[in-house]
Enzyme design. Sequence first.
Site, PDB file in Angstrom:
ATOM      1  N   ARG A  12       0.863  -1.229  -0.027  1.00 56.23           N
ATOM      2  CA  ARG A  12       0.073   0.097  -0.228  1.00 56.23           C
ATOM      3  C   ARG A  12       0.934   1.227   0.192  1.00 56.23           C
ATOM      4  O   ARG A  12       0.569   2.307  -0.470  1.00 56.23           O
ATOM      5  CB  ARG A  12      -0.982   0.061   1.183  1.00 56.23           C
ATOM      6  CG  ARG A  12      -0.175   0.019   2.583  1.00 56.23           C
ATOM      7  CD  ARG A  12      -1.138   0.338   3.829  1.00 56.23           C
ATOM      8  NE  ARG A  12      -0.730   0.133   4.841  1.00 56.23           N
ATOM      9  CZ  ARG A  12      -1.132   0.781   6.080  1.00 56.23           C
ATOM     10  NH1 ARG A  12      -1.908   1.594   6.144  1.00 56.23           N
ATOM     11  NH2 ARG A  12      -0.316   0.600   7.032  1.00 56.23           N
ATOM     12  N   GLU A  60     -18.229   4.657  -1.206  1.00 54.74           N
ATOM     13  CA  GLU A  60     -17.362   3.962  -2.213  1.00 54.74           C
ATOM     14  C   GLU A  60     -18.108   3.932  -3.597  1.00 54.74           C
ATOM     15  O   GLU A  60     -17.571   3.905  -4.489  1.00 54.74           O
ATOM     16  CB  GLU A  60     -17.174   2.529  -1.762  1.00 54.74           C
ATOM     17  CG  GLU A  60     -15.995   2.713  -0.460  1.00 54.74           C
ATOM     18  CD  GLU A  60     -16.869   2.945   0.943  1.00 54.74           C
ATOM     19  OE1 GLU A  60     -16.112   3.055   1.852  1.00 54.74           O
ATOM     20  OE2 GLU A  60     -17.894   3.062   0.980  1.00 54.74           O
ATOM     21  N   PHE A  85     -14.319  -2.871   0.324  1.00 58.05           N
ATOM     22  CA  PHE A  85     -15.222  -1.689   0.145  1.00 58.05           C
ATOM     23  C   PHE A  85     -15.207  -1.675  -1.526  1.00 58.05           C
ATOM     24  O   PHE A  85     -16.198  -1.445  -2.115  1.00 58.05           O
ATOM     25  CB  PHE A  85     -15.077  -0.423   0.605  1.00 58.05           C
ATOM     26  CG  PHE A  85     -15.098  -0.689   2.193  1.00 58.05           C
ATOM     27  CD1 PHE A  85     -15.888  -1.533   2.967  1.00 58.05           C
ATOM     28  CD2 PHE A  85     -13.888  -0.110   3.136  1.00 58.05           C
ATOM     29  CE1 PHE A  85     -15.711  -1.657   4.073  1.00 58.05           C
ATOM     30  CE2 PHE A  85     -13.965  -0.151   4.415  1.00 58.05           C
ATOM     31  CZ  PHE A  85     -14.856  -1.008   5.213  1.00 58.05           C
ATOM     32  N   HIS A 111      -5.383  -2.965   1.892  1.00 59.34           N
ATOM     33  CA  HIS A 111      -5.741  -3.970   2.862  1.00 59.34           C
ATOM     34  C   HIS A 111      -6.481  -5.230   2.548  1.00 59.34           C
ATOM     35  O   HIS A 111      -7.699  -5.527   3.089  1.00 59.34           O
ATOM     36  CB  HIS A 111      -6.836  -3.014   3.792  1.00 59.34           C
ATOM     37  CG  HIS A 111      -5.871  -1.873   4.497  1.00 59.34           C
ATOM     38  ND1 HIS A 111      -5.442  -0.754   3.603  1.00 59.34           N
ATOM     39  CD2 HIS A 111      -5.598  -1.449   5.873  1.00 59.34           C
ATOM     40  CE1 HIS A 111      -4.915  -0.003   4.808  1.00 59.34           C
ATOM     41  NE2 HIS A 111      -4.987  -0.475   5.884  1.00 59.34           N
ATOM     42  N   ASP A 119      -8.156  -5.817  12.206  1.00 61.88           N
ATOM     43  CA  ASP A 119      -9.328  -5.185  11.778  1.00 61.88           C
ATOM     44  C   ASP A 119     -10.489  -6.367  11.670  1.00 61.88           C
ATOM     45  O   ASP A 119     -11.768  -6.099  11.493  1.00 61.88           O
ATOM     46  CB  ASP A 119      -9.328  -4.546  10.417  1.00 61.88           C
ATOM     47  CG  ASP A 119      -8.593  -3.190  10.641  1.00 61.88           C
ATOM     48  OD1 ASP A 119      -8.431  -2.895  11.765  1.00 61.88           O
ATOM     49  OD2 ASP A 119      -8.394  -2.513   9.551  1.00 61.88           O
ATOM     50  N   ARG A 169      -1.649  -4.372   3.689  1.00 57.88           N
ATOM     51  CA  ARG A 169      -1.240  -3.545   4.765  1.00 57.88           C
ATOM     52  C   ARG A 169       0.064  -3.957   5.245  1.00 57.88           C
ATOM     53  O   ARG A 169       0.883  -3.240   5.789  1.00 57.88           O
ATOM     54  CB  ARG A 169      -2.388  -3.719   5.687  1.00 57.88           C
ATOM     55  CG  ARG A 169      -2.011  -2.794   7.052  1.00 57.88           C
ATOM     56  CD  ARG A 169      -3.122  -3.307   8.129  1.00 57.88           C
ATOM     57  NE  ARG A 169      -2.898  -2.443   9.551  1.00 57.88           N
ATOM     58  CZ  ARG A 169      -3.738  -2.830  10.314  1.00 57.88           C
ATOM     59  NH1 ARG A 169      -4.632  -3.580  10.390  1.00 57.88           N
ATOM     60  NH2 ARG A 169      -3.501  -2.048  11.521  1.00 57.88           N
TER      61      ARG A 169
END
Length: 316
Positions: A12, A60, A85, A111, A119, A169
């Site tokens: 990322r 999104e 998303f 991610h 998460d 990530r």
Amino acid sequence: MSVKETKKIATRESYGNALAELGEKYPELVVLDADLAAATKTGIFKKAFPERHIDCGIAECNMIGIAAGLATTGKIPFASSFAMFAAGRAFEQVRNAVGYPKLNVKIGATHAGISVGEDGATHQCNEDIALMRTIPGMVVINPADDIEAKQAVEAAIKHQGPVYLRFGRLAVPVINDNPDYKFELGKGVVLKEGKDITLVATGLCVSETLEAAKLLAKDGIDAKVINIHTIKPLDEDLIVEAAKETGKVVTIEEHSIIGGLGSAVCDTLSAKAPTQVLKIGIEDTYGESGPAVELIKKYGLDSESIYNKVKAFLEK
């Protein structure tokens, strides 16, 4: 050099850095984000080109629509959010507003996979490659390291049409640190030659697979290692050739074993060179909250787990 000594960078970060570096070269490049610029690292681009960065807020689906609109004006929009998303929540917009009209929209999905860690299951998208593969004309890229990720971003800019780029990530080892490395869309990379078995890996799993191949070598097993950074279009010729050479194939991915790299490889081999295949990935299950490295181990994607599974497969 062992993985432990190797420089590690999250892809990322590579994404954000590549966008900022390429902004000058490609004035038509615009970046959209859904209130996650600090996490997706598009904030790096925003700092360099504030007038070309659009924060669409936590919306999104709307962001994909805006990206589609920008593409019709000749811009090259990169719509960025977490994979859950970008591929999940906005699937209908990606399919109908980008895929169907074949618009030049790039989706930067960060991610992805269980390495999102703490998460938890709701954010650990292990289904995105499967979803994006089904969209006609969509290119699907899952880079293995910093160098590959940066070159993939430019390759996406140069490609005319929709592209889905998958970034992680967790910091991962830089394995393509050689002057000869060149990213070619739709081309696999042979990282190690071998005659006993073919290991086909993508993304975060490539470095772990290389380590697993070293463990196998200690047991006298000569494994061929292929890095597949472009899952669609797949380098079918390379996979068929490797399967014929070694007779057995293992796929390794930080994604569901349903619909991802493993499925793409099996589709190809069943049609062109029937071969026994073992798919290593996330079984038919959700992830859970926990430290990324521990989750990778628990879900069997670390080098030792890969080594053990490959050995058992060979001994069958």
